[in-house]
Design an enzyme around this catalytic site. Structure first.
Site, mmCIF file in Angstrom:
data_model
loop_
_atom_site.group_PDB
_atom_site.id
_atom_site.type_symbol
_atom_site.label_atom_id
_atom_site.label_comp_id
_atom_site.label_asym_id
_atom_site.label_seq_id
_atom_site.Cartn_x
_atom_site.Cartn_y
_atom_site.Cartn_z
ATOM 1 C CG ASP A 16 22.848 30.562 -0.229
ATOM 2 O OD1 ASP A 16 22.305 30.494 0.871
ATOM 3 O OD2 ASP A 16 22.939 31.456 -0.770
ATOM 4 C CG ASP B 258 35.324 39.183 17.754
ATOM 5 O OD1 ASP B 258 34.449 38.418 18.244
ATOM 6 O OD2 ASP B 258 35.764 39.046 16.597
ATOM 7 C CG ASP C 81 35.326 32.925 17.483
ATOM 8 O OD1 ASP C 81 35.242 31.862 17.977
ATOM 9 O OD2 ASP C 81 35.789 34.034 18.148
ATOM 10 C CD GLU D 290 18.199 28.813 0.784
ATOM 11 O OE1 GLU D 290 17.675 29.582 1.453
ATOM 12 O OE2 GLU D 290 18.792 29.134 -0.055
ATOM 13 C CG ASP E 42 33.187 36.041 20.884
ATOM 14 O OD1 ASP E 42 34.257 36.039 20.125
ATOM 15 O OD2 ASP E 42 33.137 37.211 21.519
HETATM 16 C C1 BGC Z 1 20.609 32.197 2.797
HETATM 17 C C2 BGC Z 1 20.208 33.612 3.211
HETATM 18 C C3 BGC Z 1 21.169 34.668 2.233
HETATM 19 C C4 BGC Z 1 20.532 34.252 0.638
HETATM 20 C C5 BGC Z 1 21.372 35.037 -0.217
HETATM 21 C C6 BGC Z 1 19.831 32.195 1.464
HETATM 22 O O1 BGC Z 1 19.478 31.303 0.934
HETATM 23 O O2 BGC Z 1 20.203 31.445 3.610
HETATM 24 O O3 BGC Z 1 20.840 33.902 4.354
HETATM 25 O O4 BGC Z 1 20.793 36.123 2.443
HETATM 26 O O5 BGC Z 1 20.447 32.985 0.516
HETATM 27 O O6 BGC Z 1 22.419 34.259 -0.075
#
Ligand code: BGC
Length: 557
Positions: A214, A43, A47, A277, A39
């Site tokens: 993601d 805060d 960041d 992922e 950070d």
């Molecule tokens: C991310 C999570 C997230 C989810 C929804 C996952 O693959 O790694 O942290 O909550 O996707 O976006």
């Protein structure tokens, strides 16, 4: 007593040049969970400036690239995975200029930068969702069931718990596989495709070297959104193909993105990558995401979920290498991330096992991802008071019951939201801000406090405390990453299993032999070579090596 050796058998060979050389094939990539890394402004929230200031630390650690978790404009209903503007930096994390500065500084240091892209859903504050007309076309709205549409359109549950549908004031329902603040996009609409390609170009123009995609298995839903008809949906996620995950249709999207990435890479003279992922039920189905015309990498969560047992590890390694070899891709190993219990805790609360597991991972062919803080041996924080929790799953209660109990190391939830050994299956415990220096919180995390409380006993775990101590986990990581760079045989390339007693794994890489003792006690072996590095002190006397329990050792051969 020296134990009997079993007979050797070959391991599947990872191809050296299946698709030509690529930096990503054996890269070690460090995950920066931005809000918990460093950070700069006091805060209490990490960041981009804070991260940029610490890049020399990552260079010195010896990684090749960093992956930054979402720092885009977001109401933070799910730690930034609810994006309201994909081209803006949230003021919590800085400005676009800060992102630009970070990318430049990383490149100056020789580090590549991967950013997250979140294509399955946006924030409900995204302008598309805010406009009822646009929303109806670009998200998944359906009428409800029941006499007056008062029931959800189907039986799907949110990964975070509760129904996957929320009813609007207008009376219809929208799908959200995650929180209600994260409506799922309608990928049947070409405008959605166009927009995500434009977002990728935006960040590629800014200089990023790739994207972590993601929920890469989530964008396409089975036609007609059929019921699952199973009361315990959570147990099926990652165990079989469901109507909302790992549908074959997602691959067309990845193929389009690969064309975009390759085109960009060619134009810029550098390789830009995508890492999926994807929680797929088998290694074979996961390998589909890394076919030559799809993404470059896919996290190997089956390895992450493997118990600390020699046979189980060997079979997951074999299955993973065979599956990725069949499509000419490397395997992408990972032990920890921001969604699962830190592996020190997950592997039975044992730092010894965690250190050994890491050395094992770094000796395997392919690429590896590290999660910030694992190089410090950080455990999961398991005593966070309810009032500081931020994981939306905690408030929806979905995964607490699905997660295996503390101390189990053979089970874990397969969808990335929970895993065994944590406080109660929720994800705040692996997201506690890093300790950099000093004896007291916030341990140099920043000039203010920290958004989640750090344990009072982390003084000995800080970067400063571990630097220069050869017994520390930090120095173990530095040594392993240094050797990985210096030994040309590590990284991508061939591996073969070598004879080893029950409970012990042994395999060779060019110039190296790796032994892993998964048993809780010493095992004596004929010394396989010259000791290079070990996760625990090894005694070698008269050509006999004493491998400590829960250890991994690298030998020069
Ligand atoms: C991310 C999570 C997230 C989810 C929804 C996952 O693959 O790694 O942290 O909550 O996707 O976006």
């Amino acid at each position: 007593m020296t134990q009997e050796l079993t007979s050797p058998s070959p391991a599947p060979q990872a191809p050296g040049t299946g698709r030509g050389p690529g930096w990503w094939r054996d890269a070690v990539i460090y995950q920066v969970y931005v809000r918990s890394f460093a950070d700069s402004d006091g805060d209490g929230i990490g960041d981009l400036r804070g991260a940029r200031e610490r890049l020399p630390y990552l260079k010195d650690l010896g990684v090749d690239a960093v992956w930054l978790t979402p720092f885009y404009a977001s109401p933070q209903a799910d730690g930034g995975y609810d994006v309201a503007d994909y081209r803006a930096v949230d003021p919590l994390f800085g400005t676009l200029q800060d992102a630009d500065d970070l990318i430049r500084t990383a490149h100056d240091l020789g580090l590549r930068v991967i950013v997250d892209i979140v294509p399955n859903h946006t924030s409900d504050r995204h302008p598309w969702f805010q406009d009822p007309e646009l929303a109806r076309q670009r998200y998944l709205f359906r009428p409800g069931k029941g006499e007056s549409g008062e029931l959800p359109p189907n039986d799907w549950e949110s990964v975070f718990g509760g129904p996957a549908w929320t009813r609007t004031d207008r009376g219809d329902w929208y799908l959200h596989l995650f929180a209600p603040e994260q409506p799922d996009l309608n990928w049947d609409n070409p405008e959605v495709h166009t927009e995500f390609e434009a977002i990728m170009r935006f960040w590629l123009d800014l200089g990023v070297d790739g994207f972590r995609v993601d929920v890469a298995h989530g964008m396409i839903k089975a036609p007609g959104l059929p019921d699952i008809g199973h009361g315990a949906q959570a147990q099926l996620i990652g165990a079989q193909v469901l109507p909302f995950f790992d549908q074959d249709g997602v691959h067309a999207i990845h193929r389009a993105w690969r064309r975009l990435l390759d085109g960009y890479g060619e134009a810029l003279g550098r390789q830009v990558i995508g890492v999926a992922e994807a929680w797929a039920p088998t290694a074979e189905r996961l390998a589909l995401y890394v076919r030559p015309d799809e993404l470059h990498q896919a996290f190997n969560f089956q390895f992450l979920n493997a118990p600390w047992q020699a046979d189980a590890l060997r079979s997951v390694i074999d299955a993973s290498l065979a599956a990725t070899a069949s499509v000419g891709a490397p395997t992408t190993w990972v032990l920890s991330n921001h969604d699962v219990v830190r592996h020190t805790t997950r592997l039975g609360g044992s730092l010894a096992r965690a250190r050994a597991a890491t050395l094992l991972m770094l000796a395997l062919p392919g690429s590896a991802y590290l999660y910030q803080g694992e190089e410090l041996g950080l455990p999961e924080v398991t005593d966070l008071p309810d009032e500081v929790r931020q994981d939306p799953a905690f408030f929806r209660g979905g995964r607490a019951t699905g997660a295996a109990g503390p101390g189990t190391d053979t089970e874990s939830a397969p969808d990335g939201v929970a895993a065994a050994g944590g406080q109660d299956g929720f994800r705040d415990g692996c997201r506690v801000p890093l300790p950099w220096s000093g004896e007291l919180p916030p341990y140099g995390f920043g000039p203010g406090g920290s958004w989640l409380p750090q344990p009072a006993d982390w003084g000995g775990l800080t970067v400063a405390a571990q630097t220069g101590d050869p017994a520390s986990t930090l120095e173990l990581y530095r040594a392993a990453l240094g050797l990985r760079r210096r030994l040309p045989g590590l990284g991508d390339g061939a591996m073969s299993w070598a004879p080893a007693p029950d409970g012990v794994l042994a395999f060779t890489r060019p110039g190296l032999l790796c032994t892993v003792n998964t048993l809780g006690h010493d095992v004596e072996l004929p010394a396989p070579g010259t000791l290079l590095l070990s996760s625990a002190p090894v005694t070698v006397a008269e050509a006999t090596a004493q491998l400590p329990g829960d250890s991994c050792t690298w030998w020069a051969i």
